[in-house]
Scaffold this active site. Structure first.
Site, short mmCIF file in Angstrom:
data_model
loop_
_atom_site.label_atom_id
_atom_site.label_comp_id
_atom_site.label_asym_id
_atom_site.label_seq_id
_atom_site.Cartn_x
_atom_site.Cartn_y
_atom_site.Cartn_z
N HIS A 1 29.70 -65.49 2.97
CA HIS A 1 30.50 -66.27 3.91
C HIS A 1 30.83 -65.41 5.13
CE1 HIS A 1 31.59 -70.05 1.76
NE2 HIS A 1 31.07 -69.35 0.76
N TYR B 1 42.14 -72.21 4.47
CA TYR B 1 43.52 -71.81 4.18
C TYR B 1 44.42 -72.74 4.99
CZ TYR B 1 42.03 -67.46 1.91
OH TYR B 1 41.47 -66.53 1.07
N PRO C 1 47.35 -63.65 -4.73
CA PRO C 1 45.94 -63.88 -4.46
C PRO C 1 45.61 -64.33 -3.05
CG PRO C 1 46.86 -65.71 -5.71
CD PRO C 1 47.94 -64.67 -5.61
N LYS D 1 42.61 -59.79 -2.62
CA LYS D 1 42.54 -58.33 -2.70
C LYS D 1 42.50 -57.75 -4.11
CE LYS D 1 42.20 -57.51 1.52
NZ LYS D 1 40.89 -58.09 1.58
N TYR E 1 40.80 -58.76 5.80
CA TYR E 1 40.26 -59.70 4.82
C TYR E 1 38.92 -59.23 4.30
CZ TYR E 1 39.41 -64.30 2.67
OH TYR E 1 39.19 -65.31 1.78
#
Length: 391
Positions: A72, A203, A294, A298, A384
């Site tokens: 991704h 998100y 979550p 990580k 990220y």
């Protein structure tokens, strides 16, 4: 029994550590109190940072990941009426992969059992001893009920928050300092036999609560809803779950695909850090030393970073007799732990509804900033996708 490194816990951290050590000629034995079926069925994280993919590939367990995993190049950030895409390669030159922790574990177990070091399932009464000296040992009872002693040069505690290793470190002369935060919300997570309706993870901030649209394969979606920590899973019917997702992920001209829900659970959310990550010849890695919510993806990646550092330190210690990296391991690892803990807290605080209108306006302001500022977007993308591992 005798080995150089006794590893407690056969999650990804312990298995990968054993794999990395083996490739440098260091012997190990891995002890696990659960069965193989249980270990391979645990549903956990699903986002792999670039360094995690590179480490697994270099360790010779990346073939299926590259064949079946989903690379991704970004995420979508959403709030009512707006969906904005962050392009990770353009922002920081890295990407992430969707590949479930269960699949990583299966790959590592298969490699371990295919001529690798001993991996003992269903052991009990695991007790690290004499960790302050140069000859520690692990007492345990094997699957046949026979007491055993594993003599080691080093013990690695990769046995999670509830394992025995963390308590042994905390009982040392200097003790341990603990930082902890429990969040006032949880995630209701589902696996559904439904093709993902999005190219990247979504998100989503919504006044009703956070939602996350993820995936495990081209045919399986992984989705989450923010719920109260005291919610009962039996109170959430399939229709209620899909209705909640449809509301929180709503965008004109788009809707999530639905399908049979094959797994559901409620996940409490907290941050936890314990320091130091070492006592004598006992070293902690992964959830034995730290837990993150979550939201920042990580947890597994931090465990991989820990064992990458630890493997390098133990090779130098056991092959060259040099203690510098072993002595620095806890401080070095904790610097990354706190960076990732902060990022996970920041993502969690920005995206989860608290019921406070003032907080809601602050969250929307932060989201608009990330979606409109290249510098703010790059900061999210760099964290990220995973910062470089400190040597």
């Amino acid at each position: 029994m005798r080995t150089q490194v006794g590893i407690i816990g056969a999650g990804p951290a312990g298995l990968l550590l054993s794999r990395l050590l083996t490739r440098h000629g260091i012997d190990s034995v891995v002890l696990e109190n659960r069965s193989r079926d249980y270990v391979e069925a645990r549903i956990r994280a699903g986002i792999l940072e670039q360094h995690t993919v590179d480490t697994l590939t270099a360790a010779g367990v990346g073939d299926r990941l590259h064949r079946e995993g989903l690379e991704h190049s970004g995420i979508h950030l959403q709030y009512p009426g707006t969906r904005h895409t962050l392009d990770f390669p353009a922002l920081c030159g890295r990407s992430v992969w969707v590949y479930g922790q269960t699949e990583v574990t299966k790959d590592l177990v298969a490699a371990q059992l295919d001529g690798g070091p001993p991996l003992l399932f269903e052991v009990s009464d695991v007790t690290p001893e004499d960790v302050d000296g140069d000859a520690p040992r692990i007492r345990f009872t094997d699957a046949d009920g026979i007491p055993q002693v594993l003599e080691c040069d080093v013990i690695a505690g990769t046995d999670g928050f509830h394992g025995p290793s963390r308590a042994v470190v905390a009982a040392g002369a200097g003790g341990a300092r603990v930082w902890e935060r429990t969040y006032p919300y949880a995630w209701l997570g589902i696996l559904a036999d439904a093709a993902p309706a999005t190219d990247e993870l979504i998100y989503a901030w919504h006044p009703d609560g956070f939602a996350l649209y993820s995936m495990r394969s081209p045919k399986v979606s992984r989705l989450y809803l923010q719920v109260d920590p005291d919610e009962k899973i039996e109170d959430w019917s399939d229709d209620r779950i899909w209705d909640g997702l449809a509301t929180r992920l709503a965008l004109d001209g788009w809707a999530p695909n639905t399908g049979p829900i094959t797994d559901r659970s409620i996940l409490p959310m907290r941050s936890f850090v314990s320091a130091p990550m070492r006592r004598g010849r006992l070293f902690l890695a992964g959830d034995a030393a730290h837990i993150v919510p979550p939201t920042g993806a990580k947890g597994l990646n931090l465990a991989v970073a820990d064992v990458t550092l630890l493997a390098t330190a133990l090779v130098r210690l056991l092959r060259e007799g040099r203690t510098d990296l072993a002595d620095a391991y806890s401080d070095t690892a904790l610097r990354r732990v706190w960076r990732c803990t902060h990022f996970s807290w920041w993502m969690t605080s920005m995206l989860h509804a608290s019921g406070d209108d003032f907080d809601a306006q602050l969250q929307l302001s932060q989201l608009r900033r990330v979606c409109s500022s290249e510098a703010a977007a790059r900061e999210l993308a760099e964290n990220y996708t995973g910062l470089p591992i400190e040597a």
